[in-house]
Design a protein around this motif. Structure first.
Motif, PDB file in Angstrom:
ATOM      1  N   THR A   1     -10.648   8.890  -1.452  1.00  0.00           N
ATOM      2  CA  THR A   1     -11.899   9.616  -0.627  1.00  0.00           C
ATOM      3  C   THR A   1     -12.479  10.654  -1.527  1.00  0.00           C
TER       4      THR A   1
ATOM      5  N   ARG B   1       1.914  10.188  -9.373  1.00  0.00           N
ATOM      6  CA  ARG B   1       2.428  10.294  -7.783  1.00  0.00           C
ATOM      7  C   ARG B   1       2.588   9.015  -6.952  1.00  0.00           C
ATOM      8  N   VAL B   2       1.706   8.031  -7.222  1.00  0.00           N
ATOM      9  CA  VAL B   2       1.534   6.728  -6.657  1.00  0.00           C
ATOM     10  C   VAL B   2       2.817   6.044  -7.230  1.00  0.00           C
TER      11      VAL B   2
ATOM     12  N   ILE C   1      -4.548   1.027   0.019  1.00  0.00           N
ATOM     13  CA  ILE C   1      -4.815   2.510  -0.882  1.00  0.00           C
ATOM     14  C   ILE C   1      -6.286   2.804  -0.398  1.00  0.00           C
ATOM     15  N   GLU C   2      -6.211   4.034  -0.487  1.00  0.00           N
ATOM     16  CA  GLU C   2      -7.572   4.846   0.235  1.00  0.00           C
ATOM     17  C   GLU C   2      -7.934   5.937  -0.744  1.00  0.00           C
TER      18      GLU C   2
ATOM     19  N   TRP D   1     -11.261   1.603  -0.052  1.00  0.00           N
ATOM     20  CA  TRP D   1     -10.265   1.021   0.189  1.00  0.00           C
ATOM     21  C   TRP D   1      -9.943  -0.326  -0.434  1.00  0.00           C
TER      22      TRP D   1
ATOM     23  N   GLY E   1      -9.208  12.621  -2.828  1.00  0.00           N
ATOM     24  CA  GLY E   1      -7.889  12.249  -2.184  1.00  0.00           C
ATOM     25  C   GLY E   1      -7.341  10.715  -2.407  1.00  0.00           C
ATOM     26  N   CYS E   2      -6.237  10.597  -2.182  1.00  0.00           N
ATOM     27  CA  CYS E   2      -5.393   9.305  -2.571  1.00  0.00           C
ATOM     28  C   CYS E   2      -4.453   8.990  -1.671  1.00  0.00           C
ATOM     29  N   GLU E   3      -4.368   8.109  -0.813  1.00  0.00           N
ATOM     30  CA  GLU E   3      -3.451   7.751   0.307  1.00  0.00           C
ATOM     31  C   GLU E   3      -3.095   6.416   0.159  1.00  0.00           C
ATOM     32  N   LEU E   4      -1.610   6.325   0.514  1.00  0.00           N
ATOM     33  CA  LEU E   4      -1.164   4.910   0.419  1.00  0.00           C
ATOM     34  C   LEU E   4      -0.462   4.794   1.991  1.00  0.00           C
ATOM     35  N   ALA E   5      -0.530   3.496   2.332  1.00  0.00           N
ATOM     36  CA  ALA E   5       0.047   3.072   3.519  1.00  0.00           C
ATOM     37  C   ALA E   5       0.624   1.560   3.739  1.00  0.00           C
TER      38      ALA E   5
END
Length: 127
Positions: free
Chosen positions: A68, A14-15, A65-66, A117, A53-57
């Motif tokens: 959680t 996904r990333v 990269i975070e 992060w 959880g995985c978030e990118l910004a």
């Protein structure tokens, strides 16, 4: 995503897809995929999480990269172990540190768990 080993390659996929859509340079994609793999794997292996959880910004010249997790009774902030380059475990955080301009942890705002992060240099692919 479910906190299972089988979710690690899915998170990486996904990333990778998202970074391609954003037009990230190949080196950025490779580095971010490696950091996500290491941090997601740590969350699965070292916490009692049911979900991770995985978030990118993109923030200025960096990509944040975070990862959680939901914590657990034995969960603690991740840290590289002295001498871990020669051991099976612990090498991942040395890689995270080497690829990141900075990284760390903070508690989850909503209660139990933590966010790990990492900020990596970000650039788009040359056209």
């Amino acid at each position: 995503m479910p906190a299972r080993r089988t979710s690690v390659p899915e998170a990486r996929r996904r990333v990778s897809t998202l970074l391609r859509e954003w037009g990230a340079a190949q080196q950025v994609r490779d580095d971010v995929e490696l950091v996500v793999t290491e941090l997601f794997t740590n969350a699965v292996r070292h916490t009692d999480s049911e979900k991770v959880g995985c978030e990118l910004a993109v923030i200025g010249a960096h990509i944040r990269i975070e990862i959680t997790d939901e914590g657990g009774p034995d969960a603690s902030a991740p840290h590289a172990q002295p001498g871990s380059l020669d051991q099976e475990g612990g090498r991942g955080l040395f890689l995270v540190g080497a690829l990141s301009d900075s990284w760390g942890t903070r508690p989850v705002d909503s209660g139990r768990g933590q966010v790990v992060w990492a900020d990596l240099p970000y650039r788009t692919a040359a056209h």
